[in-house]
Each structure stands twice: as structure tokens, then as C-alpha cells.
Design an enzyme around this catalytic site. Structure first.
Site, mmCIF file in Angstrom:
data_model
loop_
_atom_site.group_PDB
_atom_site.id
_atom_site.type_symbol
_atom_site.label_atom_id
_atom_site.label_comp_id
_atom_site.label_asym_id
_atom_site.label_seq_id
_atom_site.Cartn_x
_atom_site.Cartn_y
_atom_site.Cartn_z
ATOM 1 N N HIS A 340 0.847 -1.201 0.000
ATOM 2 C CA HIS A 340 0.000 0.000 0.000
ATOM 3 C C HIS A 340 0.885 1.255 0.000
ATOM 4 O O HIS A 340 1.754 1.405 0.855
ATOM 5 C CB HIS A 340 -0.917 -0.011 1.223
ATOM 6 C CG HIS A 340 -1.966 1.046 1.164
ATOM 7 N ND1 HIS A 340 -3.184 0.835 0.557
ATOM 8 C CD2 HIS A 340 -1.959 2.319 1.591
ATOM 9 C CE1 HIS A 340 -3.892 1.950 0.628
ATOM 10 N NE2 HIS A 340 -3.177 2.863 1.243
ATOM 11 N N ALA A 341 0.664 2.149 -0.973
ATOM 12 C CA ALA A 341 1.558 3.297 -1.158
ATOM 13 C C ALA A 341 1.542 4.222 0.053
ATOM 14 O O ALA A 341 0.488 4.507 0.617
ATOM 15 C CB ALA A 341 1.146 4.078 -2.397
ATOM 16 N N HIS A 370 0.578 12.081 -6.058
ATOM 17 C CA HIS A 370 -0.070 12.261 -4.757
ATOM 18 C C HIS A 370 0.928 12.051 -3.603
ATOM 19 O O HIS A 370 1.048 12.884 -2.704
ATOM 20 C CB HIS A 370 -1.248 11.293 -4.619
ATOM 21 C CG HIS A 370 -1.837 11.259 -3.241
ATOM 22 N ND1 HIS A 370 -2.882 12.059 -2.856
ATOM 23 C CD2 HIS A 370 -1.494 10.535 -2.140
ATOM 24 C CE1 HIS A 370 -3.161 11.835 -1.591
ATOM 25 N NE2 HIS A 370 -2.342 10.906 -1.128
ATOM 26 N N GLU A 371 1.631 10.939 -3.613
ATOM 27 C CA GLU A 371 2.534 10.617 -2.500
ATOM 28 C C GLU A 371 3.634 11.674 -2.353
ATOM 29 O O GLU A 371 4.000 12.058 -1.245
ATOM 30 C CB GLU A 371 3.170 9.231 -2.694
ATOM 31 C CG GLU A 371 2.194 8.061 -2.640
ATOM 32 C CD GLU A 371 1.375 8.013 -1.350
ATOM 33 O OE1 GLU A 371 1.855 8.497 -0.309
ATOM 34 O OE2 GLU A 371 0.241 7.516 -1.391
ATOM 35 N N HIS A 374 2.886 14.599 -0.155
ATOM 36 C CA HIS A 374 3.177 14.437 1.278
ATOM 37 C C HIS A 374 4.646 14.770 1.555
ATOM 38 O O HIS A 374 4.975 15.480 2.491
ATOM 39 C CB HIS A 374 2.918 12.995 1.721
ATOM 40 C CG HIS A 374 1.474 12.600 1.747
ATOM 41 N ND1 HIS A 374 0.540 13.285 2.461
ATOM 42 C CD2 HIS A 374 0.812 11.563 1.157
ATOM 43 C CE1 HIS A 374 -0.657 12.696 2.316
ATOM 44 N NE2 HIS A 374 -0.502 11.646 1.520
ATOM 45 N N GLU A 398 -3.617 15.227 2.907
ATOM 46 C CA GLU A 398 -4.119 14.433 1.777
ATOM 47 C C GLU A 398 -4.511 15.347 0.618
ATOM 48 O O GLU A 398 -4.390 14.977 -0.554
ATOM 49 C CB GLU A 398 -5.342 13.610 2.191
ATOM 50 C CG GLU A 398 -5.059 12.522 3.208
ATOM 51 C CD GLU A 398 -4.026 11.518 2.731
ATOM 52 O OE1 GLU A 398 -3.973 11.238 1.530
ATOM 53 O OE2 GLU A 398 -3.250 11.030 3.578
ATOM 54 N N HIS A 500 -12.558 2.093 9.426
ATOM 55 C CA HIS A 500 -12.258 3.236 10.288
ATOM 56 C C HIS A 500 -13.072 3.272 11.584
ATOM 57 O O HIS A 500 -12.731 4.017 12.500
ATOM 58 C CB HIS A 500 -12.445 4.535 9.505
ATOM 59 C CG HIS A 500 -11.533 4.618 8.315
ATOM 60 N ND1 HIS A 500 -11.692 3.811 7.206
ATOM 61 C CD2 HIS A 500 -10.448 5.371 8.069
ATOM 62 C CE1 HIS A 500 -10.747 4.084 6.332
ATOM 63 N NE2 HIS A 500 -9.980 5.020 6.811
ATOM 64 N N TYR A 510 -11.154 13.165 5.660
ATOM 65 C CA TYR A 510 -11.269 12.723 4.262
ATOM 66 C C TYR A 510 -12.278 13.578 3.504
ATOM 67 O O TYR A 510 -12.099 13.893 2.335
ATOM 68 C CB TYR A 510 -11.647 11.241 4.193
ATOM 69 C CG TYR A 510 -10.635 10.358 4.887
ATOM 70 C CD1 TYR A 510 -9.372 10.162 4.339
ATOM 71 C CD2 TYR A 510 -10.931 9.746 6.106
ATOM 72 C CE1 TYR A 510 -8.428 9.374 4.986
ATOM 73 C CE2 TYR A 510 -9.991 8.956 6.758
ATOM 74 C CZ TYR A 510 -8.747 8.770 6.202
ATOM 75 O OH TYR A 510 -7.826 8.000 6.838
#
Ligand SMILES: [Zn+2]
Length: 601
Positions: A340-341, A370-371, A374, A398, A500, A510
Site C-alpha cells: 500500500h503506497a 499524490h505521495e 506528502h 491528503e 475506520h 477525508y
């Protein structure tokens, strides 16, 4: 080292309860915060290294070590939260000391009360809930099927009976057994929140947004009302298509949508059924990024270099050499890893990494952009003190990556030489592109909102255990307009079938990230002088956008989030209207399609 700092901390706390002069107390609070930051920084470096090794080399031993460091981290946070709460009534604290004490108090998602045995009981229950979820299985054709497989199957299977079987078995097997544990968890954690000076855990969570907790709940509602008309049009259109496809017996042309038909176990993102609802001729996107990447001989490294290129084009610095030496880009052949990235910042300075099993395809191309968002955020705030090494609020982190990912438009692909300028899809392809985006990003909004609405009501006691199930089903109907494929008994516990809830991960972030990414995107488009349709804008290469973005990111969590938002967008308010502007062509198209239909449920 560790035991000495622990001793120092105990001495400080002991003196504090002695009731000295206010000024003395302020000095003690400042010393307490400084000591806490020192301890947390030391723990964080070791713990992240341990975790990195574990996630990139899973064995019995690294699992045990990671669990040990996790437990030590919790103990440390608990001790610091309780220490911080002792300064609640200390007057004349500086802005930073007050803010950092508040951060320390809220560092634990589920606080345990001080009475003997409570922390242990809470820990046992939380672990049991997590593992009930982790080991959970549903059935397909009467045979057991694991969590990740059933998630995938919900996206692919189109037989309504099989979808119903998977949906029901997953909610029965995974959710229902958690009911009593969850009830107990709520009671204990609420006791812990009271020890820290909060009326309940939900209030503790909502107090993390630089405004009174009740105002934050209203803020969520305000944002939802801004974007709700778009969701209603999408719901109306998708319902009609599903009814055409499955027949009115399976899906009625009016009323709510059957939750298992939307390509996702929780009906939270609908992209998996895009092909089912895509209109003929409009459905294809005009180009195939996966094929383009293959044709240009992209490999995982080149994909990451390209992602980095987006950020450096904005004037942000290149990633450090250690990023390229230490990251995990491909799945190792000879050992277990968590694929999982994720994006990492091990030393809170420059030791940035991503961990990802990159495949050369369109999806991972976007995920990389996206990553790295961060990583660039982490690096931008690396001059801040430890307790400010974070996003402006938990929706920001995010949103940065997603906002950059939104900018991987056809024009951008032309600029980096992936797409031939003559192949840029004409405007008539936009509806397909926007519909595909909306199926995930717009469809998610009411779900993103209601998960914590349910939990806030449960945590405050407004919803009693006997109504846990009913309240969940009610909120799903009210906000998402979906209903379970079968009648649910009051003894069920459907919220437990969403990770969650048993995992106790707050969810409002989110929802906020969905709203913010479009607000960032619109601001960047305006800064770069873009005049065309919003969704076509790429601000690749625009240094002014980079400069303002960096200004916001460099603040970390040192200031109330409206200050950070203002630094980039000029506005101090979160705003759903940017999302509406982005999807305007789709909205117009949906309204035409829905003419004569009775929308709503
Ligand atoms: Zn992310």
C-alpha cells in the site's frame, strides 16, 4: 537517556500540582513542552526506522519490534497528554505553549482513563476490534472470501444476487460481532476524554480545528450544502442507469439506490461501475495513459522522476539523494512487504521516502504525484519545532497530493512529452473524464460526512447502543440516498464493517481533503492566469504557484489553519464552490440527462 528524561518529567509534574505562582507555572509549562518535544523527537526517529524496516521486510521479528515501539509510543503520548492537561488553567501562557499543550492533549485518538486496569481493557478491546476486522471474511458463492478480495469482487461482480450475498455476509460476519466491544470502547474512551477535560471523545476530535467543536460540526454541514446539488444530480443519473441495466425489480427508477450495486462495499466511491453508467460515445476518455507510458518506455524510476519534475517545475527543490537510495519503488521478489503506497519522513528533516510497489500504469502515475505531495509538504515544514511538524489541519496533507494529482491533465501530459499535442482530446470528451472523476470524488462526499456524524452522536450519547444500527442506516439513507440490499436487524452493527470504525480513525479529514483539493486547484489556476475551463488547467512550471504553495506548507501546524489557507488561496474559509466550478460542465450535462426524472429519494 530515556529513564533520565522520564525522571525529569515526573519532577516537573510533581511540582506543578503544588500550586505555585502563575508565572512559575507558565515557566513550568514551557519547560514541560520543551521536554515533551525532545522526547517525542527521539522516539519518533527510532520508531519510524523500526516501522520502515517492518513494512519493507515483514517477519515475525520485525512485527514484534514494530508492535513494541508502537506500544512505547502510546505510553509516551498518554503520559504527555495527562501532563499537558495539568496546565489547563494556567494563565498567561504564550500562544505557542498553549497550542502545543493542546496538541499533546489531543495526540491520542482514544484516551484511556487513569483508574487502574482501564488502559489495559481499552487496549484489549481496540486490538480485538482491529483483528476482528483484519481477519474478517464474507462469502461468495457460499465460499469464504477475505477482506481485500471481497472489496475487489464488489467492484467487478455484476450479478445482483452475488453482490447481495457478499454485502450481507460481510456486514453480518464482520460488523455484528463487534457491537458489544464497541459499546464498551465508547464508554471507556469517554471516561478518558473527561480526564483530559473534554465532555466526550467526539468533542475531543472536533476540537482539533481551531474553532469551537460545535462550530466545526456546523462548518461540515455548510460545506456539504454547497456540494449537495451536484451529488443529487449524480445520484439521479446513476440510479437511472442502474435501473436500466438491472431492471426496476433490482433497482427502482425512484427512491434510494441499493448500496451493493455501486461497485464498492460501502457505496463510498463508484468509479468501479463507470463503464456501466458511461454514456455511449462519451464514455471513452480520448487517450490511454497506461499505453502512452508503455510506448515511451517508462519504468518505475522514470515515473517517480516525472512526479518529482512536477514539483521542481514549480520551483521547489529536488528530492535529496537519500530519497532515491532509500525508497522502495518496486515489489521485492524475495520477501514480504506492505505494498500500500505511503510517503515517509524518517528524521523530520530530509530523510524522505516513498514506499510503493509501482506498476507502470495510469493509476500509479497519479498515485506517485499524490505521495510526493506528502513528501514536499513534510520537507517544507521541516524547520518547525516537533509539535508543528504537521499539516495545517488533518485534511490538508491528503489534499496537497490530490490537488497536484488533479493537475495531471492532458495539457500536462503534452508538456512532459507523453502525449502528442494533436492527440489532446477535444472538449466533447470532457464529460467522460469529469463523470469518471465525479464517480469517485463527488460520490464520496456524503459518506465522508456521515461516518463521523454517526460517531459523534454515538460518542456524545445522543445515540444509545440500542439505536447504533438504526442511526447508521438512517444517516446512509438521509445523506447518501442508499439502502441495504436486505432488511437489517437492530442487533446488526453495520458501521463495524467499515475499517475506520473498529480502527478508530477519525473520518472528517477525508471529507475536508475532498473539498480542499479543489479549492487549492482553483486558487492555483487563478494564480497562473488560466482562462479556460477549470478542469483543464495545469499549472505545471508556474513558479508563483510554487512560491505561494510553499508559504502555506512551510507553516506546518504552527498557526491556526485559516492562516495557512489564506497564505495560498487568499481565503480564510474552506469553500466547496471550487468543486462545483470544476464539475460545472458535468453538472450542466447531468441536468440535461436528468430532465423528466424525479431526482432525490
Ligand atoms: Zn495520501
Amino acid at each position: 537517556m530515556k529513564s533520565r528524561s522520564l525522571l525529569a518529567l515526573m519532577v516537573i509534574q510533581f511540582i506543578c500540582t503544588g500550586g505555585a505562582l502563575a508565572q512559575n507555572d507558565a515557566a513550568k509549562a514551557e519547560a514541560f513542552v520543551a521536554q515533551a518535544e525532545k522526547e517525542l523527537a527521539a522516539h519518533s526517529l527510532l520508531a519510524s526506522r523500526m516501522e520502515w524496516v517492518n513494512r519493507t521486510y515483514i517477519t515475525e521479528d520485525t512485527d514484534a519490534l514494530a508492535a513494541e515501539f508502537g506500544a512505547r509510543g502510546t505510553q509516551l503520548s498518554v503520559r504527555l497528554a495527562k501532563g499537558a492537561a495539568k496546565f489547563d488553567n494556567t494563565p498567561s501562557l504564550s500562544f505557542d505553549v498553549r497550542r502545543k499543550l493542546d496538541f499533546l492533549k489531543r495526540a491520542i485518538v482514544l484516551p484511556a482513563p487513569e483508574r487502574p486496569g482501564a488502559a489495559e481493557e481499552l487496549n484489549v478491546i481496540a486490538t480485538r476490534l482491529e483483528s476482528t476486522y483484519g481477519k474478517g471474511k464474507g462469502t461468495l458463492d457460499g465460499k469464504p472470501i477475505s477482506g481485500s478480495d471481497i472489496e475487489e469482487a464488489m467492484g467487478q461482480v455484476r450479478d445482483p444476487e452475488k453482490l447481495k450475498e457478499m454485502w450481507k455476509s460481510w456486514h453480518d460476519n464482520v460488523g455484528s460481532p463487534m457491537r458489544d466491544d464497541y459499546t464498551r470502547l465508547v464508554a471507556i474512551a469517554n471516561e478518558g476524554a473527561k480526564d483530559l477535560g473534554f465532555p466526550d471523545v467526539g468533542t475531543l476530535w472536533r476540537s482539533a480545528y481551531d474553532m469551537p467543536p460545535d462550530d466545526f460540526a456546523r462548518e461540515m454541514d455548510r460545506l456539504w450544502l454547497q456540494v449537495k446539488p451536484l451529488y443529487e444530480q449524480l445520484h439521479c443519473y446513476v440510479r437511472a442507469k442502474l435501473s436500466e441495466h438491472y431492471g426496476a425489480k433490482v433497482q427502482s427508477a425512484t427512491g434510494p439506490i441499493r448500496a451493493d450495486l455501486l461497485g464498492n462495499m460501502w457505496a463510498q466511491e463508484w468509479g468501479n461501475i463507470y463503464q456501466l453508467v458511461a454514456p455511449q460515445g462519451v464514455g471513452d476518455l480520448g487517450y490511454d495513459l497506461t499505453a502512452l507510458l508503455a510506448a515511451k518506455n517508462y519504468d518505475p524510476l522514470k515515473m517517480v522522476k516525472t512526479g518529482e519534475g512536477f514539483y521542481t517545475s514549480l520551483g521547489l527543490p529536488s528530492l535529496p539523494p537519500t530519497f532515491w537510495e532509500r525508497s522502495l519503488f518496486t515489489k521485492p521478489r524475495d520477501r514480504e512487504v506492505v505494498c500500500h503506497a505511503s510517503a515517509w519522513d524518517l528524521d523530520n528533516k530530509d530523510d524522505l521516502r516513498i514506499k510503493m510497489c509501482i506498476k507502470v500504469n495510469a493509476e500509479d502515475f497519479v498515485v506517485i504525484h499524490h505521495e510526493l505531495g506528502h513528501n514536499y509538504y513534510q520537507r517544507a515544514y521541516n524547520q518547525q519545532p516537533f509539535l508543528y511538524l504537521n499539516g495545517a489541519h488533518d485534511g490538508f496533507h491528503e489534499a496537497i497530493g490530490d490537488f497536484i494529482a488533479l493537475s495531471t491533465t492532458p495539457d500536462y501530459l503534452v508538456q512532459i512529452g507523453l502525449l502528442d499535442a494533436s492527440k489532446v482530446p477535444s472538449a466533447d470528451k470532457d464529460i467522460g473524464l469529469l463523470l469518471r472523476q465525479a464517480m469517485d470524488k463527488v460520490a464520496f462526499l456524503p459518506f465522508g460526512l456521515l461516518v463521523d456524524k454517526w460517531r459523534w452522536d454515538v460518542l456524545s450519547g445522543a445515540t444509545k447502543p440500542a439505536d447504533y444500527q438504526k442511526h447508521w442506516t438512517d444517516l446512509r439513507l438521509r445523506y447518501q440516498g442508499v439502502i441495504p440490499p436486505v432488511e437489517r436487524p437492530a442487533t446488526a452493527f453495520d458501521p463495524g464493517a467499515k475499517y475506520h470504525i473498529p480502527g478508530s480513525v477519525p473520518y472528517a479529514r477525508y471529507f475536508l481533503a475532498r473539498i480542499l483539493q479543489f479549492q487549492f486547484y482553483k486558487a492555483a489556476a487563478e494564480q497562473s492566469g488560466w482562462k479556460g475551463p477549470l478542469h483543464r488547467c495545469s499549472f505545471y512550471g508556474n513558479k508563483e504557484v510554487g512560491e505561494r504553495l510553499n508559504k502555506m506548507m512551510a507553516m506546518g501546524s504552527s498557526k491556526p489553519w485559516p492562516d495557512a489557507l489564506e497564505a495560498f488561496t487568499g481565503s480564510r474559509k474552506m469553500d466547496g464552490s471550487a468543486m462545483i466550478a470544476y464539475f460545472q460542465p458535468l453538472m450542466t450535462w447531468l441536468e440535461q440527462q436528468n430532465k423528466g426524472r424525479q431526482c432525490g429519494w
